[in-house]
Design a protein around this motif. Sequence first.
Motif, short mmCIF file in Angstrom:
data_model
loop_
_atom_site.label_atom_id
_atom_site.label_comp_id
_atom_site.label_asym_id
_atom_site.label_seq_id
_atom_site.Cartn_x
_atom_site.Cartn_y
_atom_site.Cartn_z
N LYS A 112 -1.46 3.34 -5.46
CA LYS A 112 -2.69 3.57 -6.23
C LYS A 112 -2.64 2.97 -7.64
N PHE B 102 -1.32 14.73 2.87
CA PHE B 102 -1.82 13.43 3.33
C PHE B 102 -0.89 12.35 2.82
N HIS B 103 -0.43 11.48 3.73
CA HIS B 103 0.52 10.45 3.32
C HIS B 103 0.10 9.06 3.77
N GLY B 104 -1.07 8.93 4.36
CA GLY B 104 -1.53 7.62 4.81
C GLY B 104 -1.82 7.62 6.30
N ASP C 244 6.06 12.13 -2.62
CA ASP C 244 4.94 11.22 -2.51
C ASP C 244 4.13 11.34 -3.81
N SER D 279 0.84 -1.20 0.00
CA SER D 279 0.00 0.00 0.00
C SER D 279 0.87 1.25 0.00
N GLY D 280 0.20 2.39 -0.16
CA GLY D 280 0.92 3.65 -0.15
C GLY D 280 1.51 3.97 1.22
N THR D 281 0.72 3.76 2.25
CA THR D 281 1.20 4.14 3.58
C THR D 281 2.41 3.30 3.99
N GLU E 93 4.01 16.01 -1.36
CA GLU E 93 3.27 15.66 -2.57
C GLU E 93 3.54 16.79 -3.56
N GLU F 2 -5.36 15.44 -1.25
CA GLU F 2 -6.40 15.60 -0.24
C GLU F 2 -6.44 17.03 0.31
N VAL G 42 2.01 9.07 -4.84
CA VAL G 42 0.97 8.03 -4.74
C VAL G 42 -0.25 8.39 -5.61
N ILE G 43 -0.65 9.65 -5.58
CA ILE G 43 -1.77 10.07 -6.44
C ILE G 43 -1.26 10.58 -7.78
C1 LIG Z 1 -0.72 11.29 -1.48
C2 LIG Z 1 -1.03 10.02 -0.75
N1 LIG Z 1 -0.04 9.37 -0.12
C3 LIG Z 1 -0.26 8.22 0.53
C4 LIG Z 1 -1.52 7.67 0.60
C5 LIG Z 1 -1.75 6.38 1.34
O1 LIG Z 1 -1.95 5.33 0.44
P1 LIG Z 1 -2.75 4.02 0.90
O2 LIG Z 1 -4.17 4.41 1.09
O3 LIG Z 1 -2.52 3.05 -0.22
O4 LIG Z 1 -2.10 3.56 2.17
C6 LIG Z 1 -2.58 8.31 -0.04
C7 LIG Z 1 -3.95 7.73 0.00
O5 LIG Z 1 -4.92 8.33 -0.39
C8 LIG Z 1 -2.33 9.52 -0.73
O6 LIG Z 1 -3.32 10.18 -1.33
#
Ligand SMILES: Cc1ncc(COP(=O)(O)O)c(C=O)c1O
Length: 377
Positions: free
Chosen positions: A229, A116-118, A200, A88-90, A167, A172, A202-203
């Motif tokens: 993601k 937001f990072h998880g 980050d 997962s991202g977190t 990010e 978020e 992730v998005i």
């Molecule tokens: C920028 C960002 N980093 C990390 C995460 C965490 O990812 P995950 O939900 O897969 O743990 C998210 C989740 O929305 C995110 O938007």
Amino acid sequence: MGIEVARAHGCVVVDKNGTEYLDFLSGIGVASIGHTHPAVINAIKEQAERYLHAMVYGEYVQEPQVRLAQRLAEVAPSPLSVTYFTNSGTEAIEGALKTARKYTGRSGFVSFFGSFHGDTFGSLSVGGNPLYREPFEPLLPDVTFLPFNVTTALDSIDETIAAVLIEPIQGEGGVRIPDDDFLPTLRRRCDDVGALLIFDEVITGFSRTGKMFAAEHWQITPDIMVLAKALGGGMPLGAFMSTPEIMATLSTDPPLAHVTTFGGHPVCCAAGLASLNFMLETNLPQRAQEKGQELLSQLRSLVGHGEFTNVRGRGLMIGMDFASPEATKHFVQHCFAAGLILGWTLHRDTVVRLAPPLIISTSEIDQAIAIMHDALH
Ligand SMILES: Cc1ncc(COP(=O)(O)O)c(C=O)c1O
């Protein structure tokens, strides 16, 4: 929203009554190549018939992991060529934070308000909204929060900092795009004080913003890049990437400094490789950029109606500003009732986020615009 999902394909989610919804959220930025893409489904089937979990990550050679890591090394900004897979991202954020601490021998982290990072402890500790942190304190110490997109604030980053986590475009936090000089200044500041820069993505990663990775908009290479993601093509998969030198820190003192059982599951990696190959073969970043322009220009013509005050975006990561939370809610609910899935962002209740699959067609954009037009009038 409470949809009881029966099926999902392309840009459409179908509920158990057969009602079709146009998905402008993509499961929050996951279904970038569309839901249940045939190439991904085939890759999942093929790998599932070969083997599922065979061993904890890194112990055996499991071909789908190696092939995906090789492909990522080809597309990531050089010299980020080593990948550690997670679920997962977190988890990928946790791995990145641990790597930065161990590599630099420093304890401090800098993050940004609105980030937001998880939701695991480390990721939450660097999350930029006190509302979500405070109920779980005490969290990681030595975390400093700076205002996003304020270049002068970056001077406070000093030699105690292991890493700055950001990010490149806040999701978020309300789809916030920094000014041209902010991230280059941050890169220089990190170099000056010897802090690692963690992006980050992730998005923002995997074509969402019109580039394979958002870092490319500013021609910046972070020291560590965090992915999830869309990486798994709809399957759970995260990763952090860095240079061979930085990643080597996880192999010594102790030798297995960071391990995971399921991270980089072979089926998820096979799906991720199929997804990434599709992105490359179809030049999806370019397509996202073009479709983003199309959508953005139509949205601009709606600004001023129904308390819709502003719109901004990069590629197909778009934020619509409203004058009040009530107007935002009314808009999202009206669109939903008419068959269009949109979303709020976690930290801004006056921003509607649009993140449709990047394979979206012009007629689907027109369909969504017609629904949004009605919702605003
Ligand atoms: C920028 C960002 N980093 C990390 C995460 C965490 O990812 P995950 O939900 O897969 O743990 C998210 C989740 O929305 C995110 O938007």
